[in-house]
Enzyme design. Structure first.
Site, PDB file in Angstrom:
ATOM      1  N   TYR A  24       0.627  -1.272   0.179  1.00 34.73           N
ATOM      2  CA  TYR A  24      -0.095  -0.088   0.336  1.00 34.73           C
ATOM      3  C   TYR A  24       0.983   1.650   0.193  1.00 34.73           C
ATOM      4  CZ  TYR A  24      -3.494   3.274   1.010  1.00 34.73           C
ATOM      5  OH  TYR A  24      -4.744   4.382   0.801  1.00 34.73           O
ATOM      6  N   PHE A  53      -7.952  20.969 -24.776  1.00 36.26           N
ATOM      7  CA  PHE A  53      -8.044  20.191 -24.632  1.00 36.26           C
ATOM      8  C   PHE A  53      -9.310  20.320 -23.460  1.00 36.26           C
ATOM      9  CE2 PHE A  53      -7.919  15.908 -23.750  1.00 36.26           C
ATOM     10  CZ  PHE A  53      -7.905  14.774 -24.805  1.00 36.26           C
ATOM     11  N   THR A  54      -9.845  18.661 -24.318  1.00 30.02           N
ATOM     12  CA  THR A  54     -12.015  18.662 -23.596  1.00 30.02           C
ATOM     13  C   THR A  54     -11.198  18.221 -22.109  1.00 30.02           C
ATOM     14  OG1 THR A  54     -11.171  16.312 -24.178  1.00 30.02           O
ATOM     15  CG2 THR A  54     -12.867  17.752 -25.400  1.00 30.02           C
ATOM     16  N   ASP A  93       1.140  20.377 -21.370  1.00 34.43           N
ATOM     17  CA  ASP A  93       0.732  19.282 -21.014  1.00 34.43           C
ATOM     18  C   ASP A  93       2.047  18.198 -21.767  1.00 34.43           C
ATOM     19  OD1 ASP A  93      -1.197  16.889 -22.096  1.00 34.43           O
ATOM     20  OD2 ASP A  93      -2.491  17.828 -21.659  1.00 34.43           O
ATOM     21  N   LYS A 148       0.087   7.387 -23.898  1.00 33.50           N
ATOM     22  CA  LYS A 148      -0.216   7.924 -25.281  1.00 33.50           C
ATOM     23  C   LYS A 148       1.325   8.022 -25.086  1.00 33.50           C
ATOM     24  CE  LYS A 148      -4.076  10.405 -24.551  1.00 33.50           C
ATOM     25  NZ  LYS A 148      -4.329  11.101 -23.414  1.00 33.50           N
ATOM     26  N   ARG A 159     -14.383  15.529 -33.526  1.00 35.64           N
ATOM     27  CA  ARG A 159     -13.066  16.138 -33.341  1.00 35.64           C
ATOM     28  C   ARG A 159     -13.469  17.046 -33.942  1.00 35.64           C
ATOM     29  NH1 ARG A 159     -12.471  14.795 -28.471  1.00 35.64           N
ATOM     30  NH2 ARG A 159     -10.429  14.000 -27.796  1.00 35.64           N
ATOM     31  N   PHE A 194     -19.424  14.447 -26.151  1.00 33.73           N
ATOM     32  CA  PHE A 194     -18.992  14.073 -27.054  1.00 33.73           C
ATOM     33  C   PHE A 194     -18.875  12.334 -26.944  1.00 33.73           C
ATOM     34  CE2 PHE A 194     -14.406  12.883 -26.138  1.00 33.73           C
ATOM     35  CZ  PHE A 194     -14.542  14.247 -25.081  1.00 33.73           C
TER      36      PHE A 194
HETATM   37  C1  LIG Z   1      -5.540  11.889 -23.385  1.00 36.45           C
HETATM   38  C2  LIG Z   1      -5.333  13.125 -23.078  1.00 36.45           C
HETATM   39  C3  LIG Z   1      -5.300  14.383 -21.823  1.00 36.45           C
HETATM   40  C4  LIG Z   1      -5.626  13.173 -20.515  1.00 36.45           C
HETATM   41  O1  LIG Z   1      -5.757  12.582 -20.283  1.00 36.45           O
HETATM   42  P1  LIG Z   1      -6.303  11.237 -19.654  1.00 36.45           P
HETATM   43  O2  LIG Z   1      -4.859   9.987 -19.377  1.00 36.45           O
HETATM   44  O3  LIG Z   1      -7.322  10.718 -20.822  1.00 36.45           O
HETATM   45  O4  LIG Z   1      -7.185  11.146 -18.781  1.00 36.45           O
HETATM   46  C5  LIG Z   1      -4.561  15.144 -21.461  1.00 36.45           C
HETATM   47  N1  LIG Z   1      -4.125  16.246 -22.149  1.00 36.45           N
HETATM   48  C6  LIG Z   1      -4.019  15.335 -23.733  1.00 36.45           C
HETATM   49  C7  LIG Z   1      -3.619  16.790 -25.106  1.00 36.45           C
HETATM   50  C8  LIG Z   1      -4.494  14.494 -23.859  1.00 36.45           C
HETATM   51  O5  LIG Z   1      -4.066  13.337 -25.203  1.00 36.45           O
END
Ligand SMILES: *Cc1c(COP(=O)(O)O)cnc(C)c1O
Length: 459
Positions: free
Chosen positions: A75, A127-128, A218, A261, A385, A451
């Site tokens: 933990y 970004f969303t 980011d 990613k 998108r 979306f």
């Molecule tokens: C995917 C993504 C996020 C958010 O990350 P999650 O792992 O999906 O929560 C933030 N910024 C960018 C540019 C992304 O592509």
């Protein structure tokens, strides 16, 4: 004799395969209708080639899988955490690490710590999830990306760049105190995976330093951005991806990462900062939202796979093949006259739905329509998108983004060149019958990030 060309190939071979289900046109018609013409609502078993996202869909290496067996599931104080912390310092150079279950977990914590009500957060395109967390924390996002980014045909190589004049105007208008940080993304997702240049980043650092404003990175696709700098920016030709990545990070104060990613894992993320006080607060807050600060919602084995994936992600051979495959698909599409965002970005091909379906107005969701048509044609799943993803403003009005795109995102190390051929041919077939395609109407709209779950009917 034909001129011999110099091809790239994958720097790996295949050890295990996952069988795919092939569907008929009738099966796809039913599946798409049942899913409300939203590709997010399809069952993945009904999908042939899945280009919905490059998020969490990478194939892990044998080393990563072996790392999964080294999970220390304590933990507190898991050895995998310390391994990950070491790799983040070594590869990215950030001092302090807080793991989170994925990128948005880090965004939530960071936004809550740095943003006060009424603050302005400039960024190179929204970004969303990032913007939503900024807004939920009381901030207002302001787009400061260069105008070229909004023009799908402009061939400028660094369309992820920040327009420093736009930023200066914001500082002048609101005062530096109202701007806690600039939200700087590498390989700007919503612009089509477009990179920011090192030159722009250095200038951003100089400007923000003068005003005491932080730069938060980011860094979801930082290695892919580094590849474009290596290929296109003067002075970086001979440099390794690893050294470029580290230099990028050095001009920022902290980062949020979706390791799903670039970092080649199926789940995971982190917040990394250089400022001890921010780290202290994040370490307190992560306990509330994610888990203890040495696991942040992840299993020990997830952190181990992430640590190994980060090292693999900054290899020159890996990135060359990864982006080489994306460019291969893009060039095929161009051969078939399919309108795509230029130049070709890092993680996928973005088809310009406004140009593809000029007879469908934005209120009838051209990109959503095109994504549905791609699935109906071949079982290839893509993503909208455009106006659906852009959502509504805090006052309830729709955002009408200039770009109305369908994203063909390529998972890392998953599909072959033959798959790329099938995808391009399917897009070409849909393009051939584009004049017969009609738009959609929205019949269900969720409150947040619509979306994902919105439903549509054919007009
Ligand atoms: C995917 C993504 C996020 C958010 O990350 P999650 O792992 O999906 O929560 C933030 N910024 C960018 C540019 C992304 O592509």
């Amino acid at each position: 004799m034909k001129k011999i060309k110099q091809s790239w190939a994958e720097p790996y071979k295949i050890k295990m395969v996952e069988l795919l289900k092939m569907t008929t046109a009738d099966q796809r018609k039913k599946a798409m209708k049942d899913a409300g013409y939203n590709t997010f609502l399809l069952r993945s078993e009904d999908v042939y080639i899945d280009l919905l996202t490059d998020s969490g869909t990478s194939a892990m290496s044998d080393r990563q899988w072996a790392g999964m067996m080294l999970g220390d599931e304590a933990y507190a104080g898991s050895s995998n955490f310390y391994q990950l912390e070491e790799v983040v310092r070594e590869v990215y150079g950030y001092k302090y690490l807080v793991p989170t279950h994925q990128g948005r977990g880090a965004e939530n914590i960071l936004s809550k710590i740095l943003i006060k009500k009424g603050d302005i957060v400039p960024g190179n395109m929204y970004f969303t999830t990032t913007r939503l967390h900024q807004e939920l924390a009381g901030g207002k996002f302001e787009d400061v990306i260069i105008d070229e980014a909004h023009d799908p045909e402009n061939e400028f190589p660094f369309k992820g760049n920040i327009d420093l004049d736009k930023l200066k105007r914001l500082i002048k208008k609101h005062g530096a105190k109202k701007i806690p940080y600039v939200s700087m993304a590498t390989s700007v997702n919503m612009a089509g995976g477009q990179p920011i240049s090192m030159k722009n980043l250095k200038e951003l650092r100089a400007l923000t330093k003068k005003h005491g404003i932080k730069v938060i990175h980011d860094m979801t696709r930082v290695a892919e951005n580094a590849y474009f700098i290596q290929q296109k920016e003067k002075g970086y030709e001979g440099r390794s991806i690893r050294s470029i990545v580290k230099e990028i990070c050095s001009y920022t104060d902290g980062a949020t990462m979706s390791a799903k990613k670039d970092a080649l894992v199926n789940i995971g993320g982190f917040l990394a900062v250089n400022d001890w006080d921010v780290f202290e607060e994040a370490r307190n807050m992560v306990v509330v939202y994610e888990g203890l600060h040495t696991y942040g919602g992840l299993a020990g084995r997830d952190m181990e796979a992430m640590a190994i994936g980060i090292r693999e992600s900054v290899s020159d051979e890996h990135i060359k093949a990864r982006i080489g495959q994306v460019i291969y698909l893009g060039e095929k599409m161009i051969e078939y006259d399919v309108p795509i965002v230029r130049p070709i970005g890092g993680h996928g091909i973005f088809v310009d739905a406004k140009k593809f379906l000029p007879h469908i107005p934005q209120d009838h969701f051209p990109a959503q329509t095109l994504a549905a048509e791609m699935y109906l044609d071949s079982g290839v799943r893509t993503m909208e998108r455009g106006v659906v993803s852009a959502g509504r403003k805090t006052n309830g009005e729709n955002y009408y983004p200039k770009l109305e795109l369908v994203r063909f995102t390529i998972p890392r190390r998953v599909y072959t060149q033959a798959h790329m051929d099938v995808i391009a041919e399917s897009a070409a077939r849909v393009y051939e019958r584009r004049n017969k395609i009609k738009g959609l109407k929205m019949v269900y709209e969720p409150k947040y990030l619509r979306f994902f779950q919105a439903r549509f009917e054919k007009l």
